[in-house]
Design a protein around this motif. Structure first.
Motif, PDB file in Angstrom:
ATOM      1  N   LYS A  97       0.836  -1.189   0.000  1.00 28.40           N
ATOM      2  CA  LYS A  97       0.000   0.000   0.000  1.00 28.40           C
ATOM      3  C   LYS A  97       0.879   1.251   0.000  1.00 28.40           C
ATOM      4  CE  LYS A  97      -4.478  -0.064   2.157  1.00 28.40           C
ATOM      5  NZ  LYS A  97      -5.276   0.062   3.356  1.00 28.40           N
ATOM      6  N   ARG A 153       2.451   1.804  -3.398  1.00 23.39           N
ATOM      7  CA  ARG A 153       1.501   2.340  -4.382  1.00 23.39           C
ATOM      8  C   ARG A 153       1.208   3.810  -4.123  1.00 23.39           C
ATOM      9  NH1 ARG A 153      -1.260  -2.829  -3.746  1.00 23.39           N
ATOM     10  NH2 ARG A 153      -2.469  -1.867  -2.092  1.00 23.39           N
ATOM     11  N   LEU A 154       0.975   4.146  -2.832  1.00 25.62           N
ATOM     12  CA  LEU A 154       0.636   5.540  -2.511  1.00 25.62           C
ATOM     13  C   LEU A 154       1.802   6.471  -2.816  1.00 25.62           C
ATOM     14  CD1 LEU A 154      -1.304   4.940   0.803  1.00 25.62           C
ATOM     15  CD2 LEU A 154      -2.246   5.981  -1.249  1.00 25.62           C
ATOM     16  N   ASP A 195       1.936   6.758  -6.692  1.00 20.46           N
ATOM     17  CA  ASP A 195       0.810   7.415  -7.364  1.00 20.46           C
ATOM     18  C   ASP A 195       0.595   8.843  -6.893  1.00 20.46           C
ATOM     19  OD1 ASP A 195       0.435   5.049  -8.658  1.00 20.46           O
ATOM     20  OD2 ASP A 195      -1.199   4.366  -7.380  1.00 20.46           O
ATOM     21  N   LEU A 196       0.899   9.137  -5.624  1.00 19.44           N
ATOM     22  CA  LEU A 196       0.608  10.469  -5.101  1.00 19.44           C
ATOM     23  C   LEU A 196       1.869  11.271  -4.828  1.00 19.44           C
ATOM     24  CD1 LEU A 196      -2.306   9.646  -2.608  1.00 19.44           C
ATOM     25  CD2 LEU A 196      -2.439  10.150  -5.024  1.00 19.44           C
ATOM     26  N   VAL A 220      -0.486   9.008   6.336  1.00 17.70           N
ATOM     27  CA  VAL A 220      -1.699   8.642   5.579  1.00 17.70           C
ATOM     28  C   VAL A 220      -2.231   7.281   6.036  1.00 17.70           C
ATOM     29  CG1 VAL A 220      -2.514   7.951   3.290  1.00 17.70           C
ATOM     30  CG2 VAL A 220      -1.194  10.048   3.550  1.00 17.70           C
ATOM     31  N   ILE A 237      -5.834   6.608   7.686  1.00 19.97           N
ATOM     32  CA  ILE A 237      -6.814   5.716   7.057  1.00 19.97           C
ATOM     33  C   ILE A 237      -7.308   4.702   8.082  1.00 19.97           C
ATOM     34  CG2 ILE A 237      -7.096   3.842   5.370  1.00 19.97           C
ATOM     35  CD1 ILE A 237      -5.306   5.415   3.478  1.00 19.97           C
ATOM     36  N   ARG A 252      -9.667   6.451  10.374  1.00 20.18           N
ATOM     37  CA  ARG A 252     -10.938   6.724   9.700  1.00 20.18           C
ATOM     38  C   ARG A 252     -11.792   5.462   9.637  1.00 20.18           C
ATOM     39  NH1 ARG A 252     -10.922   7.129   3.398  1.00 20.18           N
ATOM     40  NH2 ARG A 252     -10.589   4.930   3.820  1.00 20.18           N
ATOM     41  N   ASP A 253     -11.165   4.317   9.299  1.00 18.23           N
ATOM     42  CA  ASP A 253     -11.929   3.072   9.203  1.00 18.23           C
ATOM     43  C   ASP A 253     -12.481   2.674  10.572  1.00 18.23           C
ATOM     44  OD1 ASP A 253     -11.375   3.088   6.563  1.00 18.23           O
ATOM     45  OD2 ASP A 253      -9.891   1.474   6.595  1.00 18.23           O
ATOM     46  N   ARG A 303     -16.461   2.276  11.579  1.00 19.00           N
ATOM     47  CA  ARG A 303     -17.054   1.108  12.235  1.00 19.00           C
ATOM     48  C   ARG A 303     -17.841   1.535  13.466  1.00 19.00           C
ATOM     49  NH1 ARG A 303     -12.454  -1.408  10.538  1.00 19.00           N
ATOM     50  NH2 ARG A 303     -11.316  -0.743  12.358  1.00 19.00           N
ATOM     51  N   ALA A 317      -6.427  12.154  -7.935  1.00 20.13           N
ATOM     52  CA  ALA A 317      -5.620  11.001  -7.506  1.00 20.13           C
ATOM     53  C   ALA A 317      -5.692  10.847  -5.987  1.00 20.13           C
ATOM     54  CB  ALA A 317      -4.174  11.178  -7.965  1.00 20.13           C
ATOM     55  N   ARG A 318      -5.625  11.965  -5.260  1.00 21.08           N
ATOM     56  CA  ARG A 318      -5.722  11.903  -3.787  1.00 21.08           C
ATOM     57  C   ARG A 318      -7.083  11.408  -3.356  1.00 21.08           C
ATOM     58  NH1 ARG A 318      -3.287  16.998  -3.578  1.00 21.08           N
ATOM     59  NH2 ARG A 318      -5.268  18.031  -3.234  1.00 21.08           N
ATOM     60  N   HIS A 373      -7.810   7.539  -4.976  1.00 18.72           N
ATOM     61  CA  HIS A 373      -6.822   6.461  -4.949  1.00 18.72           C
ATOM     62  C   HIS A 373      -7.456   5.248  -4.268  1.00 18.72           C
ATOM     63  CE1 HIS A 373      -3.240   4.136  -4.253  1.00 18.72           C
ATOM     64  NE2 HIS A 373      -2.604   4.936  -5.078  1.00 18.72           N
ATOM     65  N   ASP A 414      -6.431   2.892  -2.578  1.00 19.65           N
ATOM     66  CA  ASP A 414      -5.977   2.582  -1.224  1.00 19.65           C
ATOM     67  C   ASP A 414      -6.555   3.543  -0.198  1.00 19.65           C
ATOM     68  OD1 ASP A 414      -4.367   0.303  -1.517  1.00 19.65           O
ATOM     69  OD2 ASP A 414      -2.845   1.523  -2.503  1.00 19.65           O
ATOM     70  N   VAL A 415      -7.049   4.692  -0.670  1.00 23.00           N
ATOM     71  CA  VAL A 415      -7.582   5.706   0.242  1.00 23.00           C
ATOM     72  C   VAL A 415      -9.102   5.626   0.265  1.00 23.00           C
ATOM     73  CG1 VAL A 415      -7.759   8.185   0.651  1.00 23.00           C
ATOM     74  CG2 VAL A 415      -5.626   7.223  -0.204  1.00 23.00           C
ATOM     75  N   ASN A 416      -9.681   5.439  -0.924  1.00 24.03           N
ATOM     76  CA  ASN A 416     -11.124   5.493  -1.093  1.00 24.03           C
ATOM     77  C   ASN A 416     -11.614   4.097  -1.468  1.00 24.03           C
ATOM     78  OD1 ASN A 416     -13.741   5.942  -1.973  1.00 24.03           O
ATOM     79  ND2 ASN A 416     -13.242   7.955  -2.808  1.00 24.03           N
ATOM     80  N   THR A 417     -12.421   3.490  -0.595  1.00 24.90           N
ATOM     81  CA  THR A 417     -12.833   2.110  -0.853  1.00 24.90           C
ATOM     82  C   THR A 417     -14.186   2.019  -1.542  1.00 24.90           C
ATOM     83  OG1 THR A 417     -13.651   2.087   1.402  1.00 24.90           O
ATOM     84  CG2 THR A 417     -11.521   1.044   1.004  1.00 24.90           C
ATOM     85  N   PHE A 476     -10.226   6.748 -10.554  1.00 24.72           N
ATOM     86  CA  PHE A 476      -8.776   6.935 -10.453  1.00 24.72           C
ATOM     87  C   PHE A 476      -8.111   6.573 -11.780  1.00 24.72           C
ATOM     88  CE2 PHE A 476      -4.568   5.174  -9.341  1.00 24.72           C
ATOM     89  CZ  PHE A 476      -4.000   6.314  -8.798  1.00 24.72           C
ATOM     90  N   PRO A 496     -13.795  -3.106   3.936  1.00 26.15           N
ATOM     91  CA  PRO A 496     -14.101  -2.761   5.320  1.00 26.15           C
ATOM     92  C   PRO A 496     -15.457  -3.347   5.713  1.00 26.15           C
ATOM     93  CG  PRO A 496     -13.482  -0.805   4.075  1.00 26.15           C
ATOM     94  CD  PRO A 496     -13.603  -1.931   3.087  1.00 26.15           C
TER      95      PRO A 496
END
Lengths: 103, 295
Positions: free
Chosen positions: A64, A67-68, A71-72, A82, A86, A89-90, A94, B29-30, B33, B35-38, B46, B192
């Motif tokens: 992960k 990739r991040l 890509d970013l 990050v 994340i 946030r998850d 929940r 992209a942010r 992405h 991995d960030v947005n499921t 993306f 999730p």
């Protein structure tokens, strides 16, 4: 690479990867993995073993992160933040779902 | 011919400047992405933004796209540059997609170690799939060179059996199923789950209980991935107390456990009867939970 007993003869389930295998898997080098370990993004099973071994949770985090970063355009400190955010946030999502407030 | 799909993918007008394009792409992209947005549409958005940026960030490709639309990269005779009149080889730069080259040659030569290269793929499954096992059909696009030397993307599909008890981040190695006879490594990630938090092979669920259930103990219903069960709460249970159901986590040779984390919840409204009962309790209980705070 440690593997579990395959149920389907064509498929192996990968249990852990060594440092070398992880660098190949993430298409990167050992220095990059060491930096991830220094920032606490991933951790080997034991730091004292002759070659570090990584469990699936950490293999997934390393992938992960790779990739991040690609890509970013993040650096290691950024990607560490990050990934932590994340996870937070998850966990909050929940909690909201348990309280019946999920969107 | 006008085609604005790439501009729409980045949410910008056709006359956007190079800086606008870069800014819009970074923002997309942010936001999307995978991995960030499921969310379900994130992956597609993306990819669309990435494809759009690849074309629009290159002034030559952008001009070709503005002129020819979606099939801007198809070879077409250009009378001004007919190779027959210039000598040398016919070679149109637009035929080459740099990403295809990179993945084609990168996989072939950069793989390290002997033998055919490994190919990687990801699959996202639900927690229920890990508990029961599941079948998935993956589709791939593999670059192939045809007999005129052009590289095209070939689609192929593979059926994969997700074994019972797979854990987040584990990989499946499919021997000989990659491009050119190499192995295909599939990374398994979990979508999730609204109820369960997965840690290794263990599952955690936050279980709300009333103050009297926590005080008196006894049986309450709790969810497990295979159906509801009765959980026995000890007398005088604490907020946040963890109760373990051995072997109710992810299956496998070493079964995971399911933990219920108690969360004491008051009823949304107090009726007169409950209020009376609480008042009676308040009179008879001398417990001061704030003694440690000096008040």
């Amino acid at each position: 690479m440690r593997k579990a007993t395959p149920r389907d003869p064509r498929i192996d389930v990968v249990e852990t990867l060594s440092l070398t295998e992880l660098t190949m898997f993430c298409d990167t080098n050992a220095d990059w993995v060491v930096t991830l370990v220094e920032h606490g993004v991933v951790a080997p099973v034991t730091r004292t073993a002759p070659e570090w071994e990584f469990t699936p949770t950490h293999i997934a985090r390393a992938r992960k992160a790779a990739r991040l970063m690609r890509d970013l355009g993040l650096n290691v400190a950024g990607v560490a933040l990050v990934l932590d955010l994340i996870e937070e946030r998850d966990a909050l999502a929940r909690k909201l779902a348990v309280m019946g407030m999920a969107d | 011919m006008t085609d604005t799909a790439h501009y729409q993918a980045l949410g910008i007008p056709k006359n956007a400047s190079a800086d606008d394009i870069k800014r819009a792409y970074r923002k997309m992209a942010r936001k999307y992405h995978p991995d960030v947005n499921t969310s379900a549409e994130a992956d597609a958005k993306f990819k669309a933004a990435g494809n759009a940026y690849e074309v629009l960030s290159d002034p030559e490709k952008r001009a070709a796209y503005d002129r020819y639309g979606a099939d801007w990269d198809q070879p077409r005779p250009d009378p001004a540059q007919d190779p027959r009149w210039q000598g040398g080889a016919a070679f149109d730069e637009r035929d080459i997609n740099p990403d295809m080259f990179r993945s084609f040659f990168g996989d072939r030569f950069g793989g390290g170690g002997g033998g055919p290269p490994d190919q990687h793929a990801r699959v996202e499954i639900a927690l229920e799939d890990a508990i029961k096992g599941a079948k998935r059909t993956l589709s791939f696009q593999t670059p192939q060179m045809d007999n005129t030397g052009r590289i095209t993307l070939q689609s192929r599909t593979i059926d994969v059996t997700i074994p019972k008890g797979i854990r987040p981040g584990q990989q499946l190695r499919l021997r000989g199923q990659g491009t050119g006879g190499g192995d295909l490594l599939i990374e398994v990630s979990f979508a999730p789950h609204p109820i369960y938090n997965i840690e290794g092979r263990d599952l955690y669920v936050t279980l709300p209980v009333t103050p009297w259930e926590a005080a008196l103990g006894g049986k309450v219903k709790m969810p497990t991935p295979t159906g509801a069960v009765d959980l026995t709460i000890p007398q005088n249970a604490r907020q946040g107390q963890k109760l373990r159901l051995r072997g109710r986590g992810l299956p496998g040779t070493q079964k995971g456990d399911l933990y219920a984390v108690l969360q004491i919840v008051n009823p949304p409204r107090l009726n007169a009867k409950t209020r009376d009962l609480y008042q009676q309790l308040a009179k008879e209980q001398g417990f001061n939970p704030r003694a440690n705070l000096g008040v």
